[in-house]
Every structure is written in structure tokens, then in C-alpha cells.
Design a protein around this motif. Sequence first.
Motif, PDB file in Angstrom:
ATOM      1  N   ASP A 113      11.598 -22.964   9.791  1.00 13.86           N
ATOM      2  CA  ASP A 113      10.056 -22.826   9.551  1.00 13.86           C
ATOM      3  C   ASP A 113       9.951 -22.255   8.294  1.00 13.86           C
ATOM      4  N   ALA A 116      10.038 -24.711   5.365  1.00 15.19           N
ATOM      5  CA  ALA A 116       9.524 -25.885   5.388  1.00 15.19           C
ATOM      6  C   ALA A 116       8.819 -26.296   4.221  1.00 15.19           C
ATOM      7  N   ARG A 123       4.755 -30.136   4.992  1.00 13.35           N
ATOM      8  CA  ARG A 123       5.245 -29.290   5.947  1.00 13.35           C
ATOM      9  C   ARG A 123       4.956 -29.714   7.383  1.00 13.35           C
ATOM     10  N   ASP A 124       4.099 -30.396   7.796  1.00 13.11           N
ATOM     11  CA  ASP A 124       4.037 -30.798   9.160  1.00 13.11           C
ATOM     12  C   ASP A 124       4.959 -32.063   9.300  1.00 13.11           C
ATOM     13  N   ALA A 127       8.428 -29.106   9.560  1.00 14.65           N
ATOM     14  CA  ALA A 127       8.562 -28.016  10.171  1.00 14.65           C
ATOM     15  C   ALA A 127       9.016 -28.187  11.618  1.00 14.65           C
ATOM     16  N   GLY A 128      10.093 -27.454  12.079  1.00 12.94           N
ATOM     17  CA  GLY A 128      10.509 -27.484  13.361  1.00 12.94           C
ATOM     18  C   GLY A 128      11.532 -28.835  13.608  1.00 12.94           C
ATOM     19  N   GLU A 330      17.382 -17.346  11.222  1.00 10.26           N
ATOM     20  CA  GLU A 330      15.776 -17.667  11.353  1.00 10.26           C
ATOM     21  C   GLU A 330      15.144 -16.498  10.823  1.00 10.26           C
ATOM     22  N   ARG A 334      12.680 -15.744   7.864  1.00  9.14           N
ATOM     23  CA  ARG A 334      11.281 -15.298   8.084  1.00  9.14           C
ATOM     24  C   ARG A 334      10.910 -13.919   7.401  1.00  9.14           C
TER      25      ARG A 334
END
Length: 368
Positions: A113, A116, A123-124, A127-128, A330, A334
Motif C-alpha cells: 500500500d 501504490a 492507486r486504486d 493498491a492491495g 509492509e 508504511r
Amino acid sequence: MSNPSLLILAGDGIGPEVMGQVRRIIDWYGEKRDLKFDVSEDLVGGAAYDAHGTPLHDDTMAKAQEVDAVLLGAVGGPKYDVLDFSVKPERGLLRLRKEMDLYANLRPAQCFDALADFSSLKRDVVAGLDIMIVRELTSGIYFGEPRGIFEEGNERVGINTQRYTESEIERVARSAFELARRRGNKVCSMEKANVMESGILWREVVQKIHDEEYPDVELSHMYADAGAMQLCRWPKQFDVIVTDNLFGDLLSDAAAMLTGSLGMLPSASLGAPMANGRPKAMYEPVHGSAPDIAGQGKANPIACILSFAMALRYSFDQGAEADRLEAAIEKVLRDGVRTADLLGEEGATPVSTSEMGDAILAALDSSL
Ligand code: NAD
């Protein structure tokens, strides 16, 4: 019972630098999780050529056949570009893949994430993202005969042959279905059955293996060109993609790049199960030896560390520990910890290879 065995072949350029951080992670698992490995190290690529005049010594090959898994760094570098084709560093890697018969190449495309915005897609869309491409690695057009450049009339003709036997398709299909069962339980098989007979056979055999052995897994088929479009349009529709050597080469590179830096991409190459039930396996980052940054402490060790996470999951049945390691990475991302390749234009200060290792170890500690 003896500990599982690992052979580390760090190789050339940044290989030893990134593998140094993996060694620290392996030690952490031994100390903190009582997960101990018998680790041996040897040479491959240019380093092996310098020592023995060959990119892979027979003794090293024999060791690779015996261990539970091989971890490889990277091979190659400008110093070796002048060597004869037969002793180039890459030949060591190819020999390992061929003699261990590593027919299923697993290339995950996973988007953390925190990274991304690094993708060339929105991004959408990424992401993930968590998909796995299974590429057949030891047959198909890169190996089929006849091949060569021949005289025909008054011009030359270049020939390569796409050739797949049923058993070659069956075994890689099984690898894909087995993987899907440990993930989202979905397989999409890609070929060009509309224009290639090998594609027609591929589709039939994958469907047969599905119907007879894996009816619980959701299976779909897609032409590989449409698959390429769908990968760019909405990659999250996929879980496991299984495809041949040539299409897999292209599709896995495209999918991998959806997620950002080369320094983040792991891979696994798996073969037939050994007597202990574990597959023959080699784990390695997708990137090369990066001669432009070698020896400067700038390399991102995450691709190599994620390759070890794949080893935990696929060779050692330690899925929960693999999850722990991926979660630690991750967290570090972050928290904004970045090697230079993950910085983009922001101008923030990058961390070094070993500082990235420090941060991941600290995140592992805090996971306990
Ligand atoms: P490369 O992957 O080594 O490097 C491409 C670019 O990505 C470089 O700018 C490099 O600095 C950067 N990069 C790669 N890995 C990185 C990391 N972990 N952290 C930060 N940046 C990273 O590809 P190349 O430059 O085309 O090839 C260099 C050498 O590696 C050649 O000799 C090639 O044959 C060899 N190679 C080996 C493998 C392998 O061992 N599996 C794979 C590809 C290339």
C-alpha cells in the motif's frame, strides 16, 4: 529431526550485499522463532568463474540438488561481458534451473500500500494487488527444435519452435492449482488457442487437470493478448495466472512493473517434489547484479528478503512466518523507510542496504 537445509549462492554485484541482509533475517528466525536452518554458502556466476573458471562448479551443482532450497542473489557484471558464451555468469543460473528441472516459475506481483503511488497505474488499480504468475520455465519456444538461422533460397530464415508435451503442461498446471488452493482459489490460464495448436493442447490439458483433480478451484481461460490488456486495465481480477514460457516471460515482467521498483520483486522456481515431499526449489530476486550501484550500500534488499519469505511459504510450510516477514516489510515501508530506488523525486534521505535490514529486523522484533 535435522534442520531444513539452505544453500546460499550470493553471486555478483549487489548479490552479496542484499544476501547479507537475508542472512540476518535467517539468524533472527533461528534465535527468536526457533526456526533453524542448516545454511551453506557457495559461489555462482562471475564469482565462481573467478575462482574455478566456470560459472557453476560441479560440486556446487551437486549441493544444490541435495538441499531443501537454494537462495540465489544475482549474477553478471561488465567484467564478464567479454567471456565466451559457454562460461558467462548467466550460464550458471541456467544450469541450476535446467539440472534441477525447475519447471514452474512463480512471479508474484504484489503492491504494498505504501508504494501504490510508485506504480505507473492509478492507486486504486494497484493498491492491495496480490497476484501470482506461474510461468512454464523449461520448455516451449525457448527450447523447441528445430531452431536456428538457415539458408532458404537466396535469403536466411530464423526458426524457433513452440513445442509442449501433455505431461509438461500437466505438471505446471498442477503447480498453479496447488498454489491457488493456498491463495484465492482462482486460476486463469493464458495461451493463444485461437491461432496456435500448442495453445489448443494447453487449454485442453489445463481443463482436464482441473476437472479431474482440482474441481474446487475456479478456472478460466483467456487469450494471452487479452490477458495483457486485462492486466493493465484491472489486475485485481486475477489470483493465479498460469501460462507458457514465452507469454509468461512477457506477462510477468509487465505485471511485476505494475508494482513499482525492481528492488521489490521476488521469484521462486519450483520443480518436482523430492523424497521428503518438498519441491525442488530456487528462490531469487528478479533484479540483476546492478553493477551501477554495487559496493555502495545503496541496494534495496527487499526483493531478496521477499524471496526468502517465499521459501518459508513454499518450501518449509511456514506460511504464518512468511506472513510475519511480509508484514514487517509492509510496516517499514508504511513508516517511510526507503532505499534510494523507492524515493522518486521527493529528495528525502535514503537509507542504506543494512539500515533497511535494521528496520526490518526491528519490525520483526515488534511483531513478537
Ligand atoms: P539490473 O536488474 O541489475 O539493474 C537494472 C536497474 O535497476 C539498475 O539501475 C539497478 O541499479 C536497479 N536495481 C536493480 N536491483 C536493484 C535493487 N535491489 N535495489 C536498487 N536498485 C536496483 O539489470 P541490468 O542492469 O540489465 O543487468 C546488470 C547485470 O545483471 C547484467 O550482467 C545482467 O546480465 C545481469 N542480470 C542478472 C540477473 C540474475 O542474476 N537473475 C537478472 C537480470 C540481469
